[in-house]
Design an enzyme around this catalytic site. Sequence first.
Site, PDB file in Angstrom:
ATOM      1  N   HIS A 190       2.315  20.093 -40.796  1.00 41.64           N
ATOM      2  CA  HIS A 190       2.156  21.238 -41.888  1.00 41.64           C
ATOM      3  C   HIS A 190       3.446  22.140 -41.852  1.00 41.64           C
ATOM      4  CE1 HIS A 190      -2.295  20.739 -42.053  1.00 41.64           C
ATOM      5  NE2 HIS A 190      -1.830  20.371 -40.648  1.00 41.64           N
ATOM      6  N   TYR A 240      -3.330  25.567 -35.895  1.00 40.75           N
ATOM      7  CA  TYR A 240      -2.413  24.422 -35.258  1.00 40.75           C
ATOM      8  C   TYR A 240      -2.147  24.280 -34.012  1.00 40.75           C
ATOM      9  CZ  TYR A 240      -0.768  25.575 -40.061  1.00 40.75           C
ATOM     10  OH  TYR A 240      -0.811  26.004 -41.421  1.00 40.75           O
ATOM     11  N   HIS A 255       0.229  16.920 -44.344  1.00 33.75           N
ATOM     12  CA  HIS A 255      -1.263  17.858 -44.807  1.00 33.75           C
ATOM     13  C   HIS A 255      -1.317  16.921 -46.408  1.00 33.75           C
ATOM     14  CE1 HIS A 255      -3.489  21.349 -45.391  1.00 33.75           C
ATOM     15  NE2 HIS A 255      -4.515  20.307 -45.361  1.00 33.75           N
ATOM     16  N   LYS A 265      -2.141  19.405 -52.027  1.00 36.15           N
ATOM     17  CA  LYS A 265      -0.905  20.362 -51.704  1.00 36.15           C
ATOM     18  C   LYS A 265       0.382  19.906 -51.457  1.00 36.15           C
ATOM     19  CE  LYS A 265      -4.488  22.718 -48.703  1.00 36.15           C
ATOM     20  NZ  LYS A 265      -4.400  24.248 -48.854  1.00 36.15           N
ATOM     21  N   CYS A 277       2.127  20.812 -48.967  1.00 36.52           N
ATOM     22  CA  CYS A 277       2.371  20.873 -47.698  1.00 36.52           C
ATOM     23  C   CYS A 277       2.654  19.566 -46.864  1.00 36.52           C
ATOM     24  CB  CYS A 277       1.215  21.731 -46.880  1.00 36.52           C
ATOM     25  SG  CYS A 277       1.221  21.552 -45.093  1.00 36.52           S
TER      26      CYS A 277
END
Length: 136
Positions: free
Chosen positions: A10, A39, A115, A121, A123
């Site tokens: 990420h 995380y 991710h 996304k 990310c």
Amino acid sequence: MRKITEIIVHCTATPEGRWHTVADVDHWHRQRGFFGIGYHFLVLLDGTIATGRPLWRVGAHCTGHNTHSVGICYVGGLDAQGKPKDTRTPEQRKAMLQLIQLLKSVFVGATVYGHRDFAAKACPCFDARKEYEGME
Ligand SMILES: [Zn+2]
């Protein structure tokens, strides 16, 4: 220990060059109702690998994948205008490579994903799957 089959990468989605630490992410995630930082590792701008949530605990970083994954995150991911960008510093790149190598040696057979491989996304703003494939 949990069975780990995925290492998911990420970004913090913060502007290039802006310093953030585990305390910041912990705060943001608590505001979102998580039990602290979601995380397991946070890679700071200077390449420091900071520990977040303990590895044995399930993370909160990728819907549907948390129980069997480790979540690692680098600080950055946006340009000055707030658009997705691979902002990793040379120190972050080196640290992430070392961290992923270590995790792969502990969790043999685990696959690295971004991710974005699991969600709509940007990310982590680079192709983590491709960058870390073939590492054993
Ligand atoms: Zn993410």
